[in-house]
Scaffold this motif. Structure first.
Motif, short mmCIF file in Angstrom:
data_model
loop_
_atom_site.label_atom_id
_atom_site.label_comp_id
_atom_site.label_asym_id
_atom_site.label_seq_id
_atom_site.Cartn_x
_atom_site.Cartn_y
_atom_site.Cartn_z
N SER A 8 -19.66 28.98 -13.53
CA SER A 8 -20.82 29.12 -14.41
C SER A 8 -22.00 29.67 -13.61
O SER A 8 -21.97 29.76 -12.38
N ALA A 9 -23.06 30.01 -14.32
CA ALA A 9 -24.28 30.49 -13.67
C ALA A 9 -24.81 29.42 -12.72
O ALA A 9 -25.25 29.72 -11.61
N TYR A 10 -24.73 28.16 -13.15
CA TYR A 10 -25.20 27.07 -12.30
C TYR A 10 -24.36 26.95 -11.02
O TYR A 10 -24.89 26.67 -9.95
N ASN A 11 -23.05 27.18 -11.12
CA ASN A 11 -22.20 27.12 -9.93
C ASN A 11 -22.63 28.16 -8.89
O ASN A 11 -22.67 27.86 -7.69
N PHE A 12 -22.93 29.37 -9.35
CA PHE A 12 -23.40 30.40 -8.43
C PHE A 12 -24.75 30.01 -7.81
O PHE A 12 -24.95 30.14 -6.60
N PHE A 13 -25.65 29.53 -8.63
CA PHE A 13 -26.96 29.11 -8.15
C PHE A 13 -26.83 27.97 -7.14
O PHE A 13 -27.46 27.98 -6.08
N PHE A 14 -25.99 26.99 -7.45
CA PHE A 14 -25.81 25.84 -6.57
C PHE A 14 -25.30 26.28 -5.20
O PHE A 14 -25.80 25.84 -4.16
N ALA A 15 -24.31 27.17 -5.18
CA ALA A 15 -23.73 27.63 -3.91
C ALA A 15 -24.79 28.35 -3.06
O ALA A 15 -24.88 28.13 -1.85
N ARG A 41 -30.78 38.05 2.52
CA ARG A 41 -30.25 38.71 1.31
C ARG A 41 -28.79 39.09 1.52
O ARG A 41 -27.98 38.93 0.61
N LYS A 42 -28.46 39.58 2.70
CA LYS A 42 -27.07 39.94 2.99
C LYS A 42 -26.18 38.70 2.95
O LYS A 42 -25.06 38.76 2.45
N ALA A 43 -26.67 37.59 3.47
CA ALA A 43 -25.90 36.35 3.45
C ALA A 43 -25.65 35.89 2.02
O ALA A 43 -24.54 35.47 1.68
N ILE A 44 -26.65 36.00 1.16
CA ILE A 44 -26.51 35.60 -0.24
C ILE A 44 -25.53 36.52 -0.96
O ILE A 44 -24.67 36.06 -1.72
N LEU A 45 -25.60 37.81 -0.70
CA LEU A 45 -24.66 38.75 -1.33
C LEU A 45 -23.23 38.46 -0.88
O LEU A 45 -22.29 38.57 -1.66
N GLU A 46 -23.07 38.08 0.37
CA GLU A 46 -21.74 37.73 0.88
C GLU A 46 -21.21 36.47 0.19
O GLU A 46 -20.03 36.38 -0.14
N ILE A 47 -22.08 35.50 -0.04
CA ILE A 47 -21.68 34.29 -0.74
C ILE A 47 -21.19 34.64 -2.14
O ILE A 47 -20.15 34.17 -2.60
N ARG A 48 -21.95 35.49 -2.84
CA ARG A 48 -21.57 35.88 -4.20
C ARG A 48 -20.22 36.59 -4.21
O ARG A 48 -19.37 36.31 -5.05
N LYS A 49 -20.03 37.50 -3.28
CA LYS A 49 -18.77 38.25 -3.22
C LYS A 49 -17.61 37.30 -2.96
O LYS A 49 -16.57 37.38 -3.62
N ASN A 50 -17.79 36.37 -2.03
CA ASN A 50 -16.73 35.41 -1.73
C ASN A 50 -16.42 34.52 -2.93
O ASN A 50 -15.25 34.24 -3.20
N LEU A 51 -17.45 34.07 -3.62
CA LEU A 51 -17.23 33.21 -4.79
C LEU A 51 -16.47 33.96 -5.88
O LEU A 51 -15.56 33.42 -6.50
#
Length: 120
Positions: A8-15, A41-51
């Protein structure tokens, strides 16, 4: 293997917020003018890609061994802080996480269709 339900959107936000809090990063991207903002910003984009990639397919795994926690903040306090930030998100920020959840849902539906076609 059977696809997992989308995050969910919350799951992405939480991570992302968990990563920010544990690594001492600021919540706003414009808080600093130095190179750390770009690194964050690069770290956050990497988290999103991994999720998005890791969560889409369920792979059975053996139970993982308990490991020591980071010791910086307890889960209850972490969850309280993050949920407060979630409730106070601006509509623009909320839209960003909702679009991530939409991408995850599209991936899930595609994997689900493929799974049931091959299953029979």
């Amino acid at each position: 293997s059977k696809p997992r339900r989308p995050l969910s959107a919350y799951n992405f936000f939480f991570a992302e917020e968990r990563h920010r809090l544990l690594n001492g990063m600021s919540s706003t991207a414009s808080s600093s003018d130095d190179g750390s903002c770009l690194h964050n910003r690069k770290a956050i984009l990497e988290i999103r890609k991994n999720l998005l990639n890791r969560h889409s397919m369920w792979v059975p795994q053996a139970k993982r061994k308990h490991c020591k926690t980071h010791g910086k903040i307890g889960f209850q306090d972490l969850a309280k802080q993050i949920s407060t930030k979630w409730r106070n998100l601006s509509p623009d920020q909320m839209k960003e996480y909702t679009s991530l959840a939409g991408i995850a849902k599209k991936q899930y539906l595609a994997h689900k269709d493929q799974y049931y076609r091959t299953k029979g």
